[in-house]
Write an enzyme that holds these catalytic residues in place. Structure first.
Site: not given
Length: 394
Positions: A227, A229, A269-270, A272
């Protein structure tokens, strides 16, 4: 043990009344779902929904033989509509066992949210587990795999992860999604999302035989998620493994001293990821792919390639160094040979403006080659565009 699903939807049904969302607009025909209710061997009714008697009649059954009605929803859940002739609806206290005159044994399972789960064992020994909407087992000890599990797979994928960790869901367990709401568009997208969790959905009125062989959805061992950005590719990759109890998240980006914006990205990110996931910050992927262990989520190949080009000194060389080619070949071979479940994220960078610099063009070309080579070794390849996942393979 015969199980008829009088409904398979969330408490408000699908489509929800007066909801204008795209998922509700698409939920027509056999994609429309009444609130979940289960009829077990014509003798036990788990949850009551409006029009339960009519739903049973449409499925070719009657509620006349029902001897026990049990509720899973919270005490302040939807209003109970009791059809004439049925016994009063009740609830079994957590941990207690109720034996029915039909020979079925029902054990109440404690939840981590308001509501009650039920383990039902037939006189012949088949076992099913039914969990309420939004609920996951609380403090579950190790148990033998159930023949069938019905739970809120979309809303609480971590419930399925807990069941797998406890041994309650095994390779032959038939996992059926219920309490289906409008978080996921119905049809192919719902089927794809559930298949990634090793689950399936069936229409309202379906009758299933608990313990009867059913082909469990085949989980792809290797998946490449491509994918652009902010396309949603990382979310899609994480979603594919959120129903597994242990995952090793391989972050190839590392840390960047003094870069607050990068630190904020890493932090999001963490946050999530489920708490049970373990993170490794490394670009040394081959050793991880070579050993057995829990599923790997590699995010992402583009940052791995950046590191590989740095190590090979490729940015200013007149031609691609042999060291870079060898490292890419080694990685592709490791993906081919791995026995682990692995989900790999990468950027699709070849659709935009031609980069103005030689280094940019080199990176674009090599990443395109790497994506194609890794994709060739994966059973499943997805392209994520505007948050929508398109299956290119598998």
């Amino acid at each position: 043990m015969e199980l008829t699903l009088l409904g398979t939807g969330a408490p408000d049904g699908l489509p929800r009344p007066d909801c204008p969302c795209a998922a509700c607009a698409s939920a027509r025909g056999d994609q429309a779902r009444s609130a979940t209710a289960l009829l077990v061997d014509g003798a036990l009714l788990l949850d009551l929904t409006p029009g339960a008697a009519l739903a049973a009649a449409r499925a070719g059954h009657s509620l006349a033989g029902v001897r026990q009605v049990l509720l899973t929803h919270p005490h302040d859940g939807p209003a109970v509509e009791l059809p004439p002739g049925l016994p009063s609806a009740g609830r079994v206290p957590d941990g207690r066992v109720l034996t029915l005159i039909s020979g079925h044994r029902v054990r109440a399972v404690a939840m981590d949210a308001p509501g009650t789960g039920y383990e039902v064992t037939s006189p012949e020994g088949e076992r099913l587990l039914y969990l309420p909407p939004g609920g996951a087992p609380s403090g579950m000890a190790e148990v033998h795999p159930y023949d069938m599990v019905l739970c809120d797979v979309v809303g609480r994928p971590d419930a399925l992860a807990r069941l797998r960790a406890a041994g309650a869901v095994g390779p032959t367990t038939d996992v059926v999604a219920v309490h289906i709401d409008h978080e996921v568009p119905p049809g192919r997208e719902l089927a794809r999302r559930l298949a990634a969790a090793g689950a399936r959905a069936v229409p309202d009125g379906t009758t299933l035989i608990v313990g009867e062989y059913h082909a469990v959805p085949d989980l792809p061992r290797r998946t490449l998620v491509l994918g652009g950005a902010r396309s949603g590719k990382s979310v899609e990759a994480e979603r594919r493994l959120e129903s597994f109890p242990e995952v090793v998240y391989v972050a190839t980006g590392g840390t960047r001293d003094g870069d607050a914006e990068w630190a904020a990205r890493v932090g999001l990110h963490r946050e999530r990821r489920p708490g049970s996931w373990r993170t490794e910050e490394t670009c040394d992927l081959v050793p991880l792919l070579a050993v057995d262990g829990p599923p790997l989520l590699v995010d992402c190949l583009s940052l791995w390639l950046t590191d590989a080009m740095d190590r090979a000194g490729a940015w200013e060389e007149p031609k691609v160094p042999d060291a870079l080619r060898e490292r890419m070949t080694e990685l592709v071979a490791a993906v081919r040979a791995t026995s682990r479940t692995v989900v790999i994220v990468s950027n699709e960078v070849g659709s935009g403006v031609v980069p103005a610099t030689r280094a940019g063009r080199l990176f674009r070309d090599e990443l395109g080659r790497l994506n194609a080579a890794v994709g060739g070794e994966c059973e499943h390849v997805l392209l994520v565009v505007a948050g929508q996942a398109l299956a290119l393979r598998g």
